[in-house]
Enzyme design. Structure first.
Site, PDB file in Angstrom:
ATOM      1  N   SER A 122      19.019  33.684   7.028  1.00 49.29           N
ATOM      2  CA  SER A 122      18.692  33.139   8.353  1.00 49.29           C
ATOM      3  C   SER A 122      17.543  32.129   8.258  1.00 49.29           C
ATOM      4  CB  SER A 122      18.363  34.257   9.347  1.00 49.29           C
ATOM      5  OG  SER A 122      17.115  34.837   9.098  1.00 49.29           O
ATOM      6  N   ASP A 162       4.001  37.644  -5.096  1.00 41.85           N
ATOM      7  CA  ASP A 162       3.189  37.567  -3.868  1.00 41.85           C
ATOM      8  C   ASP A 162       1.708  37.283  -4.097  1.00 41.85           C
ATOM      9  OD1 ASP A 162       5.550  38.269  -2.532  1.00 41.85           O
ATOM     10  OD2 ASP A 162       5.120  40.404  -2.757  1.00 41.85           O
ATOM     11  N   HIS A 184       6.625  35.748   2.873  1.00 43.55           N
ATOM     12  CA  HIS A 184       6.574  37.201   2.710  1.00 43.55           C
ATOM     13  C   HIS A 184       6.449  37.822   4.102  1.00 43.55           C
ATOM     14  CE1 HIS A 184       6.007  40.928   0.560  1.00 43.55           C
ATOM     15  NE2 HIS A 184       5.087  41.231   1.453  1.00 43.55           N
TER      16      HIS A 184
HETATM   17  C1  GAR Z   1      12.713  37.578   5.258  1.00 45.54           C
HETATM   18  O1  GAR Z   1      12.128  38.484   6.158  1.00 45.54           O
HETATM   19  C2  GAR Z   1      11.724  37.248   4.160  1.00 45.54           C
HETATM   20  O2  GAR Z   1      10.395  37.208   4.592  1.00 45.54           O
HETATM   21  C3  GAR Z   1      11.955  38.382   3.213  1.00 45.54           C
HETATM   22  O3  GAR Z   1      13.345  38.574   3.211  1.00 45.54           O
HETATM   23  C4  GAR Z   1      13.859  38.249   4.492  1.00 45.54           C
HETATM   24  C5  GAR Z   1      15.043  37.325   4.322  1.00 45.54           C
HETATM   25  O4  GAR Z   1      15.735  37.159   5.532  1.00 45.54           O
HETATM   26  N1  GAR Z   1      11.436  38.069   1.906  1.00 45.54           N
HETATM   27  C6  GAR Z   1      10.901  38.963   1.089  1.00 45.54           C
HETATM   28  O5  GAR Z   1      10.826  40.154   1.356  1.00 45.54           O
HETATM   29  C7  GAR Z   1      10.412  38.393  -0.227  1.00 45.54           C
HETATM   30  N2  GAR Z   1       9.572  39.343  -0.905  1.00 45.54           N
HETATM   31  P1  GAR Z   1      16.838  36.035   5.673  1.00 45.54           P
HETATM   32  O6  GAR Z   1      17.803  36.173   4.500  1.00 45.54           O
HETATM   33  O7  GAR Z   1      17.509  36.307   6.973  1.00 45.54           O
HETATM   34  O8  GAR Z   1      16.147  34.690   5.668  1.00 45.54           O
END
Ligand code: GAR
Length: 190
Positions: A13, A145, A104
């Site tokens: 997303s 991170d 993050h």
């Molecule tokens: C997001 O919330 C991002 O911050 C997190 O994964 C999700 C991806 O959502 N990232 C991490 O946890 C990285 N350590 P998306 O696929 O809908 O963009």
């Protein structure tokens, strides 16, 4: 023309919001979406957005420099991690100094590090009784991170919030801020 490459492992997303943000921009293009997961939702999004996809496996990523070479050959200006769950290999980090950013879903340095991703982060935030959470956008180095923080935004966590509730609040912040911060980093404004 400046080139952004997006890395994503999941739904995508954030990748889609960033791609949408630059549609019609004559100076910036999202030239490629890179993923380690052939089942990731981001692949269907890329198809709809008419952005090429590169899929790779763990061996290619960590035991060869093929991905780094490909990105160097394409003169990529910024690598944007949007829910990418693997650690960046050292040769890739060295090839793109201060040109890789990550988002993050918490307020680093809290709730970061190996294993702290996606819903695990929101579960830990709720279990710790935190009264706030948020997002951190940061440069990427060879450790999970730990790169320099570029931007943070906060949201409230109330005692009745479940991890899913926190995830929703955090996602609103991600979609609101990540595309603009990417544009500002690319323009050298921050
Ligand atoms: C997001 O919330 C991002 O911050 C997190 O994964 C999700 C991806 O959502 N990232 C991490 O946890 C990285 N350590 P998306 O696929 O809908 O963009």
């Amino acid at each position: 023309m400046k080139r952004i490459v997006l890395f994503a492992s999941g739904s995508g997303s954030n990748a889609e919001k960033i791609a949408d943000y630059f549609v019609g921009n004559a100076d910036v293009e999202v030239s490629l979406i890179v993923s380690n997961n052939p089942k990731a939702g981001v692949i269907e999004r890329a198809r709809r957005l008419h952005i090429p996809v590169l899929l790779f496996d763990r061996k290619t990523f960590y035991d060869t420099n093929r991905i780094t070479q490909l990105l160097l050959n394409q003169n990529v200006d910024l690598i944007v991690l949007a829910g990418f769950m693997w650690l960046m290999p050292a040769d890739l980090v060295r090839a793109f100094p201060n040109k890789i950013v990550n988002i993050h879903p918490a307020l680093l340095p809290k709730f970061g590090g190996k294993g702290m991703y996606g819903h695990f982060v929101h579960e830990a935030v709720v279990a710790a009784g935190e009264t706030e959470s948020g997002i951190t956008i940061h440069y990427v180095n060879e450790h999970y991170d730990e790169g320099q923080i570029i931007f943070q935004a906060h949201c409230l966590v109330v005692p009745t919030d479940t991890p899913d509730d926190v995830a929703k609040k955090v996602q609103v912040l991600e979609h609101e801020h990540y595309p603009r911060i990417v544009a500002e980093v690319l323009a050298g404004l921050i």
